[in-house]
Every structure is written in structure tokens, then in C-alpha cells.
Scaffold this motif. Sequence first.
Motif, PDB file in Angstrom:
ATOM      1  N   PRO A  11      33.513  44.908  35.958  1.00  6.83           N
ATOM      2  CA  PRO A  11      32.606  45.499  34.963  1.00  6.83           C
ATOM      3  C   PRO A  11      31.122  45.339  35.347  1.00  6.83           C
ATOM      4  O   PRO A  11      30.339  46.276  35.192  1.00  6.83           O
ATOM      5  CB  PRO A  11      32.935  44.753  33.671  1.00  6.83           C
ATOM      6  CG  PRO A  11      34.372  44.337  33.852  1.00  6.83           C
ATOM      7  CD  PRO A  11      34.470  43.987  35.315  1.00  6.83           C
ATOM      8  N   LEU A  12      30.753  44.173  35.874  1.00  7.79           N
ATOM      9  CA  LEU A  12      29.378  43.962  36.324  1.00  7.79           C
ATOM     10  C   LEU A  12      29.072  44.873  37.508  1.00  7.79           C
ATOM     11  O   LEU A  12      28.011  45.503  37.566  1.00  7.79           O
ATOM     12  CB  LEU A  12      29.146  42.501  36.704  1.00  7.79           C
ATOM     13  CG  LEU A  12      27.776  42.187  37.309  1.00  7.79           C
ATOM     14  CD1 LEU A  12      26.652  42.530  36.338  1.00  7.79           C
ATOM     15  CD2 LEU A  12      27.720  40.715  37.733  1.00  7.79           C
ATOM     16  N   TYR A  13      29.993  44.960  38.449  1.00  8.13           N
ATOM     17  CA  TYR A  13      29.813  45.850  39.594  1.00  8.13           C
ATOM     18  C   TYR A  13      29.562  47.286  39.129  1.00  8.13           C
ATOM     19  O   TYR A  13      28.629  47.950  39.588  1.00  8.13           O
ATOM     20  CB  TYR A  13      31.038  45.808  40.515  1.00  8.13           C
ATOM     21  CG  TYR A  13      31.004  46.887  41.555  1.00  8.13           C
ATOM     22  CD1 TYR A  13      30.299  46.717  42.734  1.00  8.13           C
ATOM     23  CD2 TYR A  13      31.631  48.114  41.337  1.00  8.13           C
ATOM     24  CE1 TYR A  13      30.221  47.726  43.677  1.00  8.13           C
ATOM     25  CE2 TYR A  13      31.565  49.126  42.270  1.00  8.13           C
ATOM     26  CZ  TYR A  13      30.856  48.922  43.436  1.00  8.13           C
ATOM     27  OH  TYR A  13      30.769  49.933  44.361  1.00  8.13           O
ATOM     28  N   MET A  14      30.397  47.775  38.214  1.00  4.27           N
ATOM     29  CA  MET A  14      30.261  49.158  37.742  1.00  4.27           C
ATOM     30  C   MET A  14      28.930  49.372  37.019  1.00  4.27           C
ATOM     31  O   MET A  14      28.299  50.416  37.174  1.00  4.27           O
ATOM     32  CB  MET A  14      31.445  49.541  36.855  1.00  4.27           C
ATOM     33  CG  MET A  14      32.736  49.663  37.654  1.00  4.27           C
ATOM     34  SD  MET A  14      34.159  50.206  36.680  1.00  4.27           S
ATOM     35  CE  MET A  14      34.523  48.734  35.739  1.00  4.27           C
ATOM     36  N   GLU A  15      28.497  48.376  36.251  1.00  3.17           N
ATOM     37  CA  GLU A  15      27.204  48.477  35.568  1.00  3.17           C
ATOM     38  C   GLU A  15      26.063  48.628  36.579  1.00  3.17           C
ATOM     39  O   GLU A  15      25.215  49.514  36.447  1.00  3.17           O
ATOM     40  CB  GLU A  15      26.983  47.223  34.718  1.00  3.17           C
ATOM     41  CG  GLU A  15      25.615  47.132  34.089  1.00  3.17           C
ATOM     42  CD  GLU A  15      25.355  45.762  33.487  1.00  3.17           C
ATOM     43  OE1 GLU A  15      24.207  45.303  33.576  1.00  3.17           O
ATOM     44  OE2 GLU A  15      26.302  45.146  32.946  1.00  3.17           O
ATOM     45  N   VAL A  16      26.059  47.785  37.610  1.00  2.08           N
ATOM     46  CA  VAL A  16      25.006  47.851  38.626  1.00  2.08           C
ATOM     47  C   VAL A  16      25.139  49.128  39.446  1.00  2.08           C
ATOM     48  O   VAL A  16      24.150  49.817  39.702  1.00  2.08           O
ATOM     49  CB  VAL A  16      25.037  46.594  39.520  1.00  2.08           C
ATOM     50  CG1 VAL A  16      24.092  46.742  40.702  1.00  2.08           C
ATOM     51  CG2 VAL A  16      24.686  45.348  38.703  1.00  2.08           C
ATOM     52  N   ARG A  17      26.338  49.465  39.852  1.00  2.00           N
ATOM     53  CA  ARG A  17      26.567  50.692  40.627  1.00  2.00           C
ATOM     54  C   ARG A  17      26.002  51.906  39.903  1.00  2.00           C
ATOM     55  O   ARG A  17      25.341  52.757  40.500  1.00  2.00           O
ATOM     56  CB  ARG A  17      28.063  50.884  40.867  1.00  2.00           C
ATOM     57  CG  ARG A  17      28.402  52.197  41.581  1.00  2.00           C
ATOM     58  CD  ARG A  17      29.811  52.654  41.309  1.00  2.00           C
ATOM     59  NE  ARG A  17      30.035  52.901  39.898  1.00  2.00           N
ATOM     60  CZ  ARG A  17      31.242  52.972  39.349  1.00  2.00           C
ATOM     61  NH1 ARG A  17      32.319  52.794  40.072  1.00  2.00           N
ATOM     62  NH2 ARG A  17      31.376  53.208  38.063  1.00  2.00           N
ATOM     63  N   ASN A  18      26.238  51.976  38.593  1.00  2.00           N
ATOM     64  CA  ASN A  18      25.789  53.129  37.825  1.00  2.00           C
ATOM     65  C   ASN A  18      24.272  53.232  37.744  1.00  2.00           C
ATOM     66  O   ASN A  18      23.744  54.328  37.548  1.00  2.00           O
ATOM     67  CB  ASN A  18      26.415  53.116  36.438  1.00  2.00           C
ATOM     68  CG  ASN A  18      27.911  53.360  36.486  1.00  2.00           C
ATOM     69  OD1 ASN A  18      28.458  53.770  37.516  1.00  2.00           O
ATOM     70  ND2 ASN A  18      28.588  53.087  35.387  1.00  2.00           N
ATOM     71  N   LEU A  19      23.567  52.131  37.929  1.00  2.00           N
ATOM     72  CA  LEU A  19      22.103  52.179  37.986  1.00  2.00           C
ATOM     73  C   LEU A  19      21.632  52.984  39.193  1.00  2.00           C
ATOM     74  O   LEU A  19      20.564  53.587  39.166  1.00  2.00           O
ATOM     75  CB  LEU A  19      21.519  50.768  38.069  1.00  2.00           C
ATOM     76  CG  LEU A  19      21.727  49.845  36.879  1.00  2.00           C
ATOM     77  CD1 LEU A  19      21.230  48.440  37.209  1.00  2.00           C
ATOM     78  CD2 LEU A  19      21.023  50.397  35.644  1.00  2.00           C
TER      79      LEU A  19
END
Length: 130
Positions: A88-96
Motif C-alpha cells: 500500500p505504501l509503495y502504491m501511494e508513492v508510485r502514484n505520486l
Amino acid sequence: MTTRKAIVPKGMEFVRDEIGYAPGVLVGSTLYIAGQIGRNSERQLVEDKRQQFIQCFENMKAVLNTAKMSFNDVVEVTSYHTDMRDLPLYMEVRNLYFGDCLPAWTAIGAASLCGIPGYFLEVKAIAVKG
């Protein structure tokens, strides 16, 4: 004949000179980005997990920019995680970085990265210019 060019952003020359690989290789219009880790410009591990993830993408951005490309050109990403609960953290940062232009993605669990404790993420990618 297809051209091949090493892509080495300013500040990443040590990877080529000391470790012996290119952060990116441009073949024709396709850029292959080597695994990027959460190491800053001083070659130090970024210890905070979220900031380490951001640093991975900032390092990838440097390779893309040196090749005159952007995250919009990335078509495939492979991420390596020491703890899959970090997705979930990875996806949050990736989406930035990717916004609505999401690439194909494969996530792989890894026991360790770089053989050094403290690294949580490594990300490699393929981008196609145009």
C-alpha cells in the motif's frame, strides 16, 4: 543498426565506475532502467521507509530525465520488496510519480536487497520514448 547508449545521470557515475553497470541503457527508443534503491546523492541509505521509497523513484526520475524521458514513457515496472505488507505504501508513492499513466507492474518479495540491511525496496523499469 540499433544504437545502444549507457545512461548515467550526474551523481551516479560511481555506479558505472566502481560497481560496473549503467543505471540505464537506451537501445533505440527503449530505455532499460536498472534497479533503483533508496540511496541518496551522498550514497547513503535513506532510513525512513516512505522517504526511501520516494528516493527510489527520484533516482528513477534522474535516469529518465537524462534519457530525455518521463514517467509517462514507462511501460513496465518490477518492484522488489523485503516486506510485501509495504505494497500500500509503495502504491501511494508510485502514484505520486505516475498519476493516471500506470505501467504494467510486477511485485516480487525478496529476502534482502543489495546484501545490506535496511533497504526495503528496489525498482527497475522499461520505458519507450514517444
